[in-house]
Design an enzyme around this catalytic site. Structure first.
Site, PDB file in Angstrom:
ATOM      1  N   HIS A 205       0.819  -1.142  -0.262  1.00 42.01           N
ATOM      2  CA  HIS A 205       0.096   0.059  -0.007  1.00 42.01           C
ATOM      3  C   HIS A 205       0.629   1.146  -0.047  1.00 42.01           C
ATOM      4  O   HIS A 205       0.219   2.343  -0.198  1.00 42.01           O
ATOM      5  CB  HIS A 205      -0.884  -0.008   1.300  1.00 42.01           C
ATOM      6  CG  HIS A 205      -0.400   0.416   2.413  1.00 42.01           C
ATOM      7  ND1 HIS A 205       0.399  -0.720   3.168  1.00 42.01           N
ATOM      8  CD2 HIS A 205      -0.151   1.327   3.178  1.00 42.01           C
ATOM      9  CE1 HIS A 205       1.023   0.026   4.310  1.00 42.01           C
ATOM     10  NE2 HIS A 205       0.545   1.134   4.321  1.00 42.01           N
TER      11      HIS A 205
HETATM   12  C1  UD1 Z   1      -2.080   5.593   5.748  1.00 39.94           C
HETATM   13  C2  UD1 Z   1      -0.691   5.904   6.529  1.00 39.94           C
HETATM   14  C3  UD1 Z   1       0.208   5.059   6.433  1.00 39.94           C
HETATM   15  C4  UD1 Z   1      -0.289   3.529   7.360  1.00 39.94           C
HETATM   16  C5  UD1 Z   1      -1.689   3.256   6.415  1.00 39.94           C
HETATM   17  C6  UD1 Z   1      -2.232   2.081   6.823  1.00 39.94           C
HETATM   18  C7  UD1 Z   1      -0.422   8.412   5.987  1.00 39.94           C
HETATM   19  C8  UD1 Z   1       0.775   9.270   5.295  1.00 39.94           C
HETATM   20  N1  UD1 Z   1      -0.165   7.079   5.708  1.00 39.94           N
HETATM   21  O1  UD1 Z   1      -1.724   5.281   4.432  1.00 39.94           O
HETATM   22  O2  UD1 Z   1       1.541   5.281   7.248  1.00 39.94           O
HETATM   23  O3  UD1 Z   1       0.525   2.709   7.018  1.00 39.94           O
HETATM   24  O4  UD1 Z   1      -2.676   4.500   6.430  1.00 39.94           O
HETATM   25  O5  UD1 Z   1      -3.250   1.729   6.000  1.00 39.94           O
HETATM   26  O6  UD1 Z   1      -0.836   8.574   6.964  1.00 39.94           O
HETATM   27  N2  UD1 Z   1      -9.161   4.783   1.027  1.00 39.94           N
HETATM   28  C9  UD1 Z   1     -10.132   4.383   1.172  1.00 39.94           C
HETATM   29  N3  UD1 Z   1     -10.688   4.071   2.203  1.00 39.94           N
HETATM   30  C10 UD1 Z   1     -10.281   4.497   3.395  1.00 39.94           C
HETATM   31  C11 UD1 Z   1      -9.230   4.857   3.431  1.00 39.94           C
HETATM   32  C12 UD1 Z   1      -8.492   5.227   2.292  1.00 39.94           C
HETATM   33  O7  UD1 Z   1     -10.577   3.978   0.002  1.00 39.94           O
HETATM   34  O8  UD1 Z   1     -11.236   4.061   4.269  1.00 39.94           O
HETATM   35  C13 UD1 Z   1      -8.288   4.875  -0.188  1.00 39.94           C
HETATM   36  C14 UD1 Z   1      -8.487   6.463  -0.671  1.00 39.94           C
HETATM   37  O9  UD1 Z   1      -8.418   6.356  -2.051  1.00 39.94           O
HETATM   38  C15 UD1 Z   1      -7.203   7.278  -0.272  1.00 39.94           C
HETATM   39  C16 UD1 Z   1      -6.156   6.095  -0.150  1.00 39.94           C
HETATM   40  O10 UD1 Z   1      -6.916   4.920   0.196  1.00 39.94           O
HETATM   41  O11 UD1 Z   1      -6.824   8.198  -1.206  1.00 39.94           O
HETATM   42  C17 UD1 Z   1      -4.924   6.379   0.662  1.00 39.94           C
HETATM   43  O12 UD1 Z   1      -5.523   6.303   2.170  1.00 39.94           O
HETATM   44  P1  UD1 Z   1      -4.692   7.449   3.027  1.00 39.94           P
HETATM   45  O13 UD1 Z   1      -5.475   7.294   4.357  1.00 39.94           O
HETATM   46  O14 UD1 Z   1      -4.365   8.745   2.604  1.00 39.94           O
HETATM   47  O15 UD1 Z   1      -3.402   6.885   3.165  1.00 39.94           O
HETATM   48  P2  UD1 Z   1      -3.054   5.048   3.323  1.00 39.94           P
HETATM   49  O16 UD1 Z   1      -2.341   4.687   1.861  1.00 39.94           O
HETATM   50  O17 UD1 Z   1      -4.120   4.382   3.896  1.00 39.94           O
END
Ligand code: UD1
Length: 361
Positions: A205
């Site tokens: 991820h």
């Molecule tokens: C975040 C953390 C990372 C952690 C990870 C655990 C930061 C910078 N990154 O990364 O350190 O290891 O969480 O999972 O804080 N999305 C969904 N549904 C959700 C959440 C996210 O669809 O409930 C999708 C969205 O498209 C979003 C993408 O995932 O843009 C990334 O989500 P985000 O929370 O920004 O970062 P993670 O990759 O989850």
């Protein structure tokens, strides 16, 4: 003492659970959860609250996804308002996500003391947003709860005074210990028809892997070359990129792509697997504790103890190195050597609460 525990993502829920439960044994501590809403899908957040029997957050800011600047700013605005209303005496932030950063920065600017859980981890790669978050949070925190001796040493090297550092152990380890019978009961390999110790578990991820088409293709290519059973609980970010780059077809029938898994089922799969492939930090440790070797799809790790113990290897995204490392573990096994450097220190949550109570009480 009012403690606001600020979380936002799936791993932070896991890291927090033992602290929330242990707080019941500290009547002087009134602990409540503030959720930023960084993760919002049921299987990325609420499911973990249910599984780990956690109370609902007193507030969920519902920030959701966005660019780092936008997301962090939204969280800070929401948290400022929440802290004004909730009046915490101390803000407790676990991990290294944007929610951790926002929780700590907002508090320090309001002169509310900050305590950081999982402090001192360093990958030395400032290209990772988590590394930036960790360093900033550590340097604005009053009390730093280090997981291992290595983490505590990193903090000292950066000039943080000894009296602010506490070596407490890892709440993720505690969570595994507490739930071992739930994990064993799950028998996930059986549910998926997998032969124990002969399959791989993959998670992917990190933006540097998922958002770069060449890297993502190389990693997936290696997994196809391997031709072993691989279960791939897929983060929503990764699924979106796979679709965008047209890679879903290439892995269809080769990898077992599933939705993000609940905690016990995931750990059951890891425990019975032959190898874990991941770019997650937390999963490298979970594999270590559950006795499954790990091939880390990154060039650096903050959990060097697992590499030094001989049960984790860093391979980046090179197709050949990934294949070689996986077969190395599947054929030769992995025996854990040396000391765990404090990664197996039990009782972290009680130590954290005890330290909080005496430091701020
Ligand atoms: C975040 C953390 C990372 C952690 C990870 C655990 C930061 C910078 N990154 O990364 O350190 O290891 O969480 O999972 O804080 N999305 C969904 N549904 C959700 C959440 C996210 O669809 O409930 C999708 C969205 O498209 C979003 C993408 O995932 O843009 C990334 O989500 P985000 O929370 O920004 O970062 P993670 O990759 O989850």
């Amino acid at each position: 003492m009012r403690v606001a525990l600020v979380i936002g993502t799936r791993p932070q829920i896991i890291k927090s659970a033992p602290i929330v439960h242990a707080a019941k044994g500290f009547p002087e501590v009134e602990l409540f959860i503030v959720h930023t809403g960084q993760h919002y899908d049921y299987e990325m957040s609420k499911e973990f609250f249910n599984e780990l029997s956690l109370p609902d957050p007193v507030v969920n800011l519902g920030v959701g996804s966005g660019s780092h600047g936008w997301q962090t700013a939204q969280m800070m605005m929401g948290l400022e308002k929440a802290y004004l209303e909730l009046r915490p005496d101390v803000v407790l932030v676990p991990g290294d996500t944007n929610s951790t950063l926002a929780g700590a920065l907002t508090a320090v600017k309001m002169r509310i003391p900050v305590a950081h859980v999982e402090s001192g981890a360093r990958s030395w790669d400032m290209g990772m947003p988590e590394e930036v978050n960790r360093r900033v949070v550590d340097h604005v925190s009053d009390l730093l709860f280090a997981v291992s001796e290595n983490c505590a040493a990193n903090l000292r090297r950066e000039g943080i005074p000894d009296e602010r550092i506490r070596l407490v152990g890892d709440t993720m380890y505690e969570s595994i210990q507490r739930h071992m019978s739930d994990i064993e009961r799950e028998q996930a390999a059986k549910q998926y028809g997998l032969e124990p110790k002969h399959y791989g578990v993959l998670t992917l991820h990190r933006a540097e892997n998922t958002d770069d088409e060449a890297r993502l293709s190389s990693i997936l290519g290696a997994l196809v070359d391997l031709d072993i059973d691989i279960v791939f609980p897929c983060h929503p970010r990764t699924r979106a990129r796979l679709a965008e780059f047209g890679l879903l077809e290439a892995i269809k029938g080769r990898l077992r792509l599933v939705e993000p898994l609940p905690y016990f089922r995931m750990l059951s799969l890891v425990r019975d697997g032959g190898v874990v492939l991941t770019d997650s930090g937390g999963l490298q440790k979970e594999a270590f504790w559950l006795g499954t070797p790990c091939v880390t799809l990154r060039d650096s790790t903050e959990w060097v103890e697992t590499v030094e113990a001989g049960v984790n290897v860093l391979v980046g995204w090179d197709r050949g190195r990934i294949v070689e490392a996986v077969w190395g573990y599947l054929r030769g096994g992995a025996s854990r050597g040396g000391s765990s450097g404090g990664l197996m220190l039990a009782g972290a949550s009680r130590r954290i609460l005890g330290e909080l109570a005496s430091f701020y009480g």
